[in-house]
Motif scaffolding. Structure first.
Motif, PDB file in Angstrom:
ATOM      1  N   ALA A  51      68.820  71.001  18.791  1.00 38.03           N
ATOM      2  CA  ALA A  51      69.078  72.411  18.490  1.00 38.03           C
ATOM      3  C   ALA A  51      67.901  73.094  17.800  1.00 38.03           C
ATOM      4  CB  ALA A  51      70.329  72.529  17.619  1.00 38.03           C
ATOM      5  N   ASP A  52      67.042  72.302  17.174  1.00 37.71           N
ATOM      6  CA  ASP A  52      65.863  72.855  16.507  1.00 37.71           C
ATOM      7  C   ASP A  52      64.644  72.913  17.416  1.00 37.71           C
ATOM      8  OD1 ASP A  52      67.222  73.170  14.059  1.00 37.71           O
ATOM      9  OD2 ASP A  52      66.904  71.047  13.589  1.00 37.71           O
ATOM     10  N   GLY A  53      64.826  72.539  18.676  1.00 39.02           N
ATOM     11  CA  GLY A  53      63.709  72.559  19.616  1.00 39.02           C
ATOM     12  C   GLY A  53      62.814  71.337  19.558  1.00 39.02           C
ATOM     13  N   ILE A  54      63.208  70.320  18.788  1.00 41.92           N
ATOM     14  CA  ILE A  54      62.406  69.091  18.707  1.00 41.92           C
ATOM     15  C   ILE A  54      62.770  68.205  19.894  1.00 41.92           C
ATOM     16  CG2 ILE A  54      61.892  67.034  17.344  1.00 41.92           C
ATOM     17  CD1 ILE A  54      62.680  68.642  14.856  1.00 41.92           C
ATOM     18  N   PRO A  55      61.798  67.781  20.710  1.00 38.84           N
ATOM     19  CA  PRO A  55      62.122  66.938  21.862  1.00 38.84           C
ATOM     20  C   PRO A  55      62.858  65.668  21.436  1.00 38.84           C
ATOM     21  CG  PRO A  55      59.877  67.751  22.027  1.00 38.84           C
ATOM     22  CD  PRO A  55      60.359  68.116  20.649  1.00 38.84           C
ATOM     23  N   TRP A  56      63.840  65.269  22.248  1.00 43.07           N
ATOM     24  CA  TRP A  56      64.599  64.064  21.921  1.00 43.07           C
ATOM     25  C   TRP A  56      63.701  62.841  21.840  1.00 43.07           C
ATOM     26  CZ3 TRP A  56      68.863  64.078  19.486  1.00 43.07           C
ATOM     27  CH2 TRP A  56      69.823  65.056  19.702  1.00 43.07           C
ATOM     28  N   VAL A  57      62.665  62.790  22.666  1.00 44.86           N
ATOM     29  CA  VAL A  57      61.804  61.610  22.612  1.00 44.86           C
ATOM     30  C   VAL A  57      61.132  61.492  21.247  1.00 44.86           C
ATOM     31  CG1 VAL A  57      61.424  61.496  25.114  1.00 44.86           C
ATOM     32  CG2 VAL A  57      59.871  62.863  23.700  1.00 44.86           C
ATOM     33  N   ASN A  58      60.790  62.618  20.635  1.00 41.10           N
ATOM     34  CA  ASN A  58      60.226  62.570  19.286  1.00 41.10           C
ATOM     35  C   ASN A  58      61.248  62.107  18.269  1.00 41.10           C
ATOM     36  OD1 ASN A  58      58.352  64.524  20.756  1.00 41.10           O
ATOM     37  ND2 ASN A  58      57.318  64.360  18.775  1.00 41.10           N
ATOM     38  N   ARG A  59      62.449  62.658  18.368  1.00 42.39           N
ATOM     39  CA  ARG A  59      63.493  62.260  17.410  1.00 42.39           C
ATOM     40  C   ARG A  59      63.793  60.769  17.517  1.00 42.39           C
ATOM     41  NH1 ARG A  59      66.964  66.016  15.367  1.00 42.39           N
ATOM     42  NH2 ARG A  59      67.552  64.251  14.043  1.00 42.39           N
ATOM     43  N   ILE A  60      63.866  60.264  18.742  1.00 43.24           N
ATOM     44  CA  ILE A  60      64.203  58.853  18.951  1.00 43.24           C
ATOM     45  C   ILE A  60      63.107  57.947  18.412  1.00 43.24           C
ATOM     46  CG2 ILE A  60      64.580  57.087  20.721  1.00 43.24           C
ATOM     47  CD1 ILE A  60      65.793  59.460  22.430  1.00 43.24           C
ATOM     48  N   ASP A  62      60.747  58.566  16.246  1.00 39.96           N
ATOM     49  CA  ASP A  62      60.646  58.651  14.783  1.00 39.96           C
ATOM     50  C   ASP A  62      61.757  57.850  14.108  1.00 39.96           C
ATOM     51  OD1 ASP A  62      58.455  60.268  15.075  1.00 39.96           O
ATOM     52  OD2 ASP A  62      59.496  62.143  14.594  1.00 39.96           O
ATOM     53  N   ALA A  63      62.971  57.918  14.660  1.00 37.06           N
ATOM     54  CA  ALA A  63      64.083  57.171  14.073  1.00 37.06           C
ATOM     55  C   ALA A  63      63.874  55.669  14.213  1.00 37.06           C
ATOM     56  CB  ALA A  63      65.395  57.594  14.738  1.00 37.06           C
ATOM     57  N   VAL A  64      63.414  55.230  15.375  1.00 40.05           N
ATOM     58  CA  VAL A  64      63.147  53.797  15.561  1.00 40.05           C
ATOM     59  C   VAL A  64      62.051  53.333  14.623  1.00 40.05           C
ATOM     60  CG1 VAL A  64      62.271  52.077  17.190  1.00 40.05           C
ATOM     61  CG2 VAL A  64      63.981  53.741  17.946  1.00 40.05           C
ATOM     62  N   ARG A  65      61.010  54.133  14.485  1.00 40.86           N
ATOM     63  CA  ARG A  65      59.918  53.754  13.581  1.00 40.86           C
ATOM     64  C   ARG A  65      60.418  53.622  12.146  1.00 40.86           C
ATOM     65  NH1 ARG A  65      54.482  57.392  12.980  1.00 40.86           N
ATOM     66  NH2 ARG A  65      56.082  58.985  12.648  1.00 40.86           N
ATOM     67  N   TRP A  84      72.736  56.864  21.687  1.00 39.99           N
ATOM     68  CA  TRP A  84      71.421  57.093  21.087  1.00 39.99           C
ATOM     69  C   TRP A  84      71.323  58.433  20.385  1.00 39.99           C
ATOM     70  CZ3 TRP A  84      68.907  61.338  22.922  1.00 39.99           C
ATOM     71  CH2 TRP A  84      69.161  61.756  24.220  1.00 39.99           C
ATOM     72  N   ARG A  85      72.202  59.384  20.710  1.00 36.43           N
ATOM     73  CA  ARG A  85      72.141  60.687  20.041  1.00 36.43           C
ATOM     74  C   ARG A  85      72.558  60.603  18.564  1.00 36.43           C
ATOM     75  NH1 ARG A  85      71.559  65.354  23.416  1.00 36.43           N
ATOM     76  NH2 ARG A  85      71.415  64.759  25.613  1.00 36.43           N
ATOM     77  N   SER A  86      73.148  59.489  18.192  1.00 36.43           N
ATOM     78  CA  SER A  86      73.444  59.282  16.770  1.00 36.43           C
ATOM     79  C   SER A  86      72.187  58.925  15.982  1.00 36.43           C
ATOM     80  CB  SER A  86      74.481  58.177  16.594  1.00 36.43           C
ATOM     81  OG  SER A  86      73.922  56.916  16.953  1.00 36.43           O
ATOM     82  N   LEU A  87      71.142  58.557  16.726  1.00 35.93           N
ATOM     83  CA  LEU A  87      69.852  58.195  16.133  1.00 35.93           C
ATOM     84  C   LEU A  87      69.983  57.037  15.149  1.00 35.93           C
ATOM     85  CD1 LEU A  87      68.256  61.731  15.602  1.00 35.93           C
ATOM     86  CD2 LEU A  87      67.882  60.141  17.483  1.00 35.93           C
ATOM     87  N   LYS A  88      70.846  56.083  15.497  1.00 33.25           N
ATOM     88  CA  LYS A  88      71.000  54.847  14.723  1.00 33.25           C
ATOM     89  C   LYS A  88      70.561  53.688  15.613  1.00 33.25           C
ATOM     90  CE  LYS A  88      72.918  56.918  11.180  1.00 33.25           C
ATOM     91  NZ  LYS A  88      72.206  57.047   9.887  1.00 33.25           N
ATOM     92  N   PHE A  89      69.543  52.949  15.155  1.00 34.79           N
ATOM     93  CA  PHE A  89      68.957  51.926  16.011  1.00 34.79           C
ATOM     94  C   PHE A  89      68.768  50.615  15.262  1.00 34.79           C
ATOM     95  CE2 PHE A  89      67.376  56.041  17.540  1.00 34.79           C
ATOM     96  CZ  PHE A  89      67.823  55.992  18.860  1.00 34.79           C
TER      97      PHE A  89
END
Length: 499
Positions: A51-60, A62-65, A84-89
């Motif tokens: 919703a903030d315009g941040i690409p999902w690949v960036n969010r994913i 960053d969360a994995v890192r 994966w949209r929960s961004l918990k890995f």
């Protein structure tokens, strides 16, 4: 071969370039970056933004890192996640790891299969429409608005352009993400996005059918998102990409380690996609003297050749760059330009060389500028260059008017038509032969130094393009990660598999 170059000296130059490149290649093999991992997700079909315009690949990524670390790659944690949209890995093990690996290979394999289909489509369209004769006329069209670019690009093709380059909006190389969707606001260029690629490719396919010749599309796979943009280019059937990390290092202060790692993966994608890369040696001569620094251009070309071959690129994909940038006030300037251009042509006989027009010494005198561009066009024809970027008589003063573009195309069309196969008749004399031999000798001396001291140290010392860029500084260094045992990247598995 017209210059009488000593084959032993040429072999020595290539051997030294290979020795200088090897430590950097090894670093690239043993490291990954946030952009490489985002490219894996893009190949797997992950698109869109939050919703903030941040690409999902960036969010994913960053969360994995943050939660797991990237030393094992993003593929296993991502494909092990139920939502994966929960961004918990987490990092899967045992049977869970096997299942995640299988899903990752299937998804990424589908993306690479799409790239393979696009390559086959290009071959089919080339057979149907025909391939223009060389040198190809390369023209920049980039207004900032993709919907304005399209009619301008089609008009340029109708006026004789063979390659349409949509350069990126100023500063995009420094963005650590790729914008989503079609864009209408860019400064001195148009944003490189997957949707913009798709729209322009469709428009050029349309005009290719109208003209009966295949019109190529190029963009820039450089900067902090080099691997991602390379993947998107393959997915949308671009034909050429500017792909040279040295440009980003020297002129955009992007960290050398980051960009060499990114470059290797991006070139593997280009190799698979059948994309011709363009390298950026011409830019060195905008900051360094074109006579004194001629050997740095050739040294960089030899390094780029080695890096390209190691990544799987064929000679026919190595659009090595050089430029017509000697001060026209210097006596024999045209003869010197011919020496440099013929040297590069003979060193890389199978490469589709990209020859760049004069920019540094354009003064605003439009008549002198038009004449200088004609000399550039003539040098390109005389020395058998493959790709000639159209020079504008008002180059460097403003974004060229459409009338400037028409006059520039008329200039190159006239020279190409009038000169014909002049390269067959051009026989260099002693002045040109001696100058070429001297530049090659200076190239060998420089490559000795680079091989002994290390390429990263040479870049830090300002050998290429004068500007000094240390390996421990610059943008994007925090995105470099050393691979752990058990690192998984399904894309490199496929790309590096024996044919």
């Amino acid at each position: 071969m017209k210059l009488g170059l000593d084959p032993a000296v040429v072999r020595k130059a290539r051997d030294l370039a290979a020795r200088a490149a090897e430590p950097v290649i090894e670093m690239a093999r043993t490291h990954t970056t946030v952009s490489v991992e985002r490219a894996v997700l893009r190949l797997a079909g992950v698109t869109g933004a939050d919703a903030d315009g941040i690409p999902w690949v960036n969010r994913i990524v960053d969360a994995v890192r943050d939660q797991v670390g990237l030393e094992h790659g993003v593929a296993l944690p991502f494909f092990a996640a139920g939502n994966w949209r929960s961004l918990k890995f987490g990092l899967p093990t045992g049977a869970e790891r096997d299942r995640a690996l299988a899903r990752a290979r299937e998804a990424v394999g589908a993306g690479i299969a799409r790239i393979d289909r696009n390559r086959a489509d290009r071959d089919r369209l080339l057979a149907r429409h025909g391939d223009p004769e060389k040198p190809w006329i390369y023209l920049i069209v980039a207004t900032g608005d993709i919907h304005e670019d399209i009619p301008q690009a089609q008009a340029a093709a109708r006026e004789g352009a063979d390659v349409i380059a949509v350069i990126r909006s100023t500063g995009q190389s420094l963005l650590d993400y790729v914008p989503e969707g079609a864009t209408r606001q860019g400064y001195a260029g148009t944003y490189a996005t997957q949707e913009n690629f798709r729209l322009m490719r469709a428009a050029l396919d349309e005009v290719s059918g109208e003209l009966g010749r295949y019109v190529r599309l190029t963009n820039y796979a450089s900067g902090l998102c080099m691997p991602e943009i390379a993947a998107l280019a393959g997915l949308e059937r671009l034909d050429m990409m500017l792909n040279d990390c040295m440009y980003g290092i020297i002129f955009r202060d992007i960290n050398p380690r980051r960009t060499f790692v990114d470059q290797r993966f991006s070139r593997q994608i280009h190799a698979r996609a059948g994309i011709v890369i363009n390298t950026g040696e011409d830019n060195y001569l905008t900051t360094a003297d074109a006579i004194d620094a001629a050997h740095t251009v050739v040294a960089s070309q030899l390094l780029n050749e080695r890096f390209g071959h190691e990544a799987g690129l064929a000679d026919r994909q190595l659009g090595l760059g050089h430029a017509f940038e000697i001060n026209p006030q210097i006596p024999d300037s045209f003869r010197l330009e011919l020496a440099h251009a013929q040297l590069v042509r003979e060193l890389f006989p199978a490469a589709p060389l990209k020859y760049m027009p004069p920019t540094k010494h354009m003064t605003g005198n439009i008549f002198a500028g038009y004449l200088l561009d004609a000399f550039f066009n003539l040098a390109g024809v005389m020395t058998g260059q493959s790709i000639i970027l159209v020079g504008m008589m008002t180059e460097g003063i403003h974004t060229p008017w459409l009338s400037d573009r028409d006059l520039a195309l008329e200039n190159v069309r006239y020279v190409r038509r009038a000169a014909g196969d002049l390269s067959e008749d051009f026989t260099p004399g002693p002045f040109i032969r001696e100058r070429a031999a001297r530049v090659l000798s200076e190239t060998v001396d420089l490559l000795h130094r680079v091989a002994d001291d290390g390429l990263l140290d040479a870049i830090a010392d300002g050998v290429f393009g004068v500007t000094k860029r240390p390996a421990d500084r610059g943008r994007g260094l925090d995105g470099v990660v050393e691979k752990a045992d058990g690192y998984v990247n399904p894309a490199t598995e496929i790309l590096e598999a024996a044919p």
